[in-house]
Design an enzyme around this catalytic site. Structure first.
Site, PDB file in Angstrom:
ATOM      1  N   TYR A 295      53.789  38.758  49.464  1.00  0.00           N
ATOM      2  CA  TYR A 295      53.259  39.890  50.227  1.00  0.00           C
ATOM      3  C   TYR A 295      51.955  39.462  50.862  1.00  0.00           C
ATOM      4  O   TYR A 295      51.457  38.365  50.600  1.00  0.00           O
ATOM      5  CB  TYR A 295      52.987  41.089  49.284  1.00  0.00           C
ATOM      6  CG  TYR A 295      52.016  40.731  48.183  1.00  0.00           C
ATOM      7  CD1 TYR A 295      52.462  40.212  46.977  1.00  0.00           C
ATOM      8  CD2 TYR A 295      50.637  40.860  48.370  1.00  0.00           C
ATOM      9  CE1 TYR A 295      51.572  39.838  45.989  1.00  0.00           C
ATOM     10  CE2 TYR A 295      49.737  40.487  47.386  1.00  0.00           C
ATOM     11  CZ  TYR A 295      50.212  39.976  46.195  1.00  0.00           C
ATOM     12  OH  TYR A 295      49.331  39.591  45.230  1.00  0.00           O
TER      13      TYR A 295
ATOM     14  N   THR B   5      45.285  42.745  46.402  1.00  0.00           N
ATOM     15  CA  THR B   5      46.687  43.149  46.281  1.00  0.00           C
ATOM     16  C   THR B   5      46.827  44.653  46.118  1.00  0.00           C
ATOM     17  O   THR B   5      47.828  45.245  46.514  1.00  0.00           O
ATOM     18  CB  THR B   5      47.317  42.416  45.080  1.00  0.00           C
ATOM     19  OG1 THR B   5      47.285  41.033  45.361  1.00  0.00           O
ATOM     20  CG2 THR B   5      48.747  42.853  44.825  1.00  0.00           C
TER      21      THR B   5
ATOM     22  N   GLU C  14      28.850  17.800  20.925  1.00  0.00           N
ATOM     23  CA  GLU C  14      29.526  16.957  21.918  1.00  0.00           C
ATOM     24  C   GLU C  14      28.568  16.095  22.744  1.00  0.00           C
ATOM     25  O   GLU C  14      28.845  14.952  23.023  1.00  0.00           O
ATOM     26  CB  GLU C  14      30.397  17.774  22.898  1.00  0.00           C
ATOM     27  CG  GLU C  14      31.627  18.398  22.297  1.00  0.00           C
ATOM     28  CD  GLU C  14      32.727  17.376  22.064  1.00  0.00           C
ATOM     29  OE1 GLU C  14      32.577  16.212  22.456  1.00  0.00           O
ATOM     30  OE2 GLU C  14      33.730  17.768  21.439  1.00  0.00           O
TER      31      GLU C  14
ATOM     32  N   THR D 261      42.408  40.552  42.501  1.00  0.00           N
ATOM     33  CA  THR D 261      42.236  40.184  41.097  1.00  0.00           C
ATOM     34  C   THR D 261      41.786  38.734  40.894  1.00  0.00           C
ATOM     35  O   THR D 261      41.310  38.388  39.814  1.00  0.00           O
ATOM     36  CB  THR D 261      43.544  40.413  40.314  1.00  0.00           C
ATOM     37  OG1 THR D 261      44.582  39.696  40.970  1.00  0.00           O
ATOM     38  CG2 THR D 261      43.890  41.881  40.234  1.00  0.00           C
ATOM     39  N   ASP D 262      41.944  37.901  41.934  1.00  0.00           N
ATOM     40  CA  ASP D 262      41.666  36.467  41.730  1.00  0.00           C
ATOM     41  C   ASP D 262      40.209  36.194  41.350  1.00  0.00           C
ATOM     42  O   ASP D 262      39.936  35.342  40.503  1.00  0.00           O
ATOM     43  CB  ASP D 262      42.026  35.670  42.993  1.00  0.00           C
ATOM     44  CG  ASP D 262      43.532  35.577  43.187  1.00  0.00           C
ATOM     45  OD1 ASP D 262      44.287  36.029  42.309  1.00  0.00           O
ATOM     46  OD2 ASP D 262      43.959  35.046  44.239  1.00  0.00           O
TER      47      ASP D 262
ATOM     48  N   LYS E 277      40.982  36.977  34.405  1.00  0.00           N
ATOM     49  CA  LYS E 277      42.402  36.982  34.759  1.00  0.00           C
ATOM     50  C   LYS E 277      43.062  35.831  34.015  1.00  0.00           C
ATOM     51  O   LYS E 277      42.667  34.675  34.166  1.00  0.00           O
ATOM     52  CB  LYS E 277      42.565  36.813  36.272  1.00  0.00           C
ATOM     53  CG  LYS E 277      44.003  36.904  36.755  1.00  0.00           C
ATOM     54  CD  LYS E 277      44.075  36.900  38.277  1.00  0.00           C
ATOM     55  CE  LYS E 277      45.504  37.023  38.768  1.00  0.00           C
ATOM     56  NZ  LYS E 277      45.567  37.121  40.244  1.00  0.00           N
TER      57      LYS E 277
HETATM   58  N1  LIG Z   1      46.473  40.292  42.648  1.00  0.00           N
HETATM   59  C1  LIG Z   1      45.580  39.984  43.610  1.00  0.00           C
HETATM   60  O1  LIG Z   1      44.799  40.835  43.960  1.00  0.00           O
HETATM   61  C2  LIG Z   1      45.591  38.590  44.165  1.00  0.00           C
HETATM   62  C3  LIG Z   1      45.004  38.398  45.525  1.00  0.00           C
HETATM   63  N2  LIG Z   1      45.172  37.022  45.919  1.00  0.00           N
HETATM   64  C4  LIG Z   1      43.529  38.711  45.593  1.00  0.00           C
HETATM   65  O2  LIG Z   1      42.776  38.343  44.729  1.00  0.00           O
HETATM   66  O3  LIG Z   1      43.107  39.318  46.559  1.00  0.00           O
END
Ligand SMILES: NC(=O)C[C@H](N)C(=O)O
Length: 332
Positions: A29, A15, A289, A95-96, A168
């Site tokens: 986007y 992103t 557990e 970020t994923d 995240k």
């Molecule tokens: N905020 C992001 O970067 C999400 C995006 N789907 C990615 O991981 O490339």
């Protein structure tokens, strides 16, 4: 005037390189659109901090990262870190799966030069886009001598996290990245402020080395829930998984309907790693557990399932048995 530190920016997409149809689009986007030169040109303030040069390694959304992408990126980072004309490295990333790549580099790249992974929650075209300040903060951290020897870092939302701990935690806010044990420091107005150091083995102290890794074994994650069945575990095993990370409920607990399958798969040679799906960060203890000693299973301790997958792959690539794997899980 002394020469500025030299920072290489490796762009992989995400992103932070995303673009939307209008400035009002913060969530709708396309990721991975803006090339690295434009990313750098978009933040003229970078030139006051460091001499920055860019390389476009990939242009993908991070959910599409494969093990091959990890290896390619890791080898490039390691090669650059050996160069005398490189003082620090910044990786722009979606970020994923950013936390997986950051942890992979933490484990496998043997350097004390700063390596900083950064992304954004909003595309560059959105109002209040967070990528530009995140990028400036990441380059500031990578250019700073005080960042050396602290392992791979993740800089988001003015915070400096370890690549090991950070995750995240939400998919909509700019304060999305959290570490269960807290960030290491902050970057504010072009200066880093440190509060703690990582306690786990990383980079120069690691027994793993990206230059020795030719391929990563298949390791899959199965999510625990009520009404669980053994179908997914058996299907992954049939497709060649060498280990299965159980994203267990609570303390990595395993449904009574699933236990027999996991014991069978372990007897067939697969490693079974118990982690926790809990949101705040798990804390799975051996023989709590489930009787791990008896079943010869491994616990992921505080690593979330996706980080446990990374560590398991790296350890198995080096031929770890279950005892070694457990030792590694407590050390990294
Ligand atoms: N905020 C992001 O970067 C999400 C995006 N789907 C990615 O991981 O490339």
């Amino acid at each position: 005037q002394t020469a500025k530190p030299q920072v290489v920016l490796l762009a992989t997409g995400g992103t932070i390189a995303g673009a939307g149809a209008s400035a009002a689009n913060s969530a709708t986007y396309q990721a991975a659109k803006v090339p690295v030169d434009k990313l750098i040109a978009g933040v003229p303030e970078l030139s006051a901090v460091a001499q920055v040069r860019g390389e476009q390694v990939f242009q993908i959304a991070s959910e599409s990262f494969t093990n091959e992408h990890l290896l390619t990126l890791g080898k490039r980072v390691a090669a650059l870190a050996k160069q005398a004309d490189v003082d620090g490295i910044v990786i722009t990333h979606g970020t994923d799966t950013l936390e997986e790549t950051a942890y992979f580099l933490t484990l496998t790249v043997r350097t004390d030069k700063p390596i900083v992974v950064v992304g954004s929650m909003r595309p560059s075209t959105a109002l209040s886009a967070d990528g530009t300040l995140n990028l400036l903060n990441a380059v500031t951290t990578a250019a700073d001598k005080s960042s050396r020897g602290k392992g791979v870092l993740v800089v988001m939302n003015d915070e400096i996290h370890t690549g090991r701990d950070v995750s995240k935690s939400i998919n909509i806010r700019t304060e999305a990245f959290k570490s269960p044990w807290g960030p290491l420091g902050m970057v504010v107005e072009g200066k880093t402020y440190w509060f703690r150091a990582p306690a786990k083995r990383h980079t120069t102290e690691s027994e793993f080395d990206i230059e020795q890794i030719g391929a990563l074994p298949q390791v899959d994650i199965v999510y625990g829930s009520g009404n669980a069945s053994d179908t997914a575990y058996r299907a992954f095993a049939a497709k060649g998984a060498k280990a299965i990370v159980h994203a267990g409920t609570g303390n990595g607990s395993v449904s009574g309907q699933v236990v027999p399958a996991l014991r069978e798969l372990r007897a067939q040679g697969l490693q079974i790693v118990r982690s926790a799906r809990v949101v705040g960060g798990g804390f799975v203890l051996r023989n709590a557990e489930q009787p791990d000693d008896q079943y010869d299973w491994v616990v992921a301790h505080d690593l979330n399932p996706q980080k446990a997958r990374i560590l398991t792959m790296v350890a198995l690539a080096k031929g770890a048995d279950s005892k070694t794997l457990q030792r590694i899980f407590m050390a990294y």
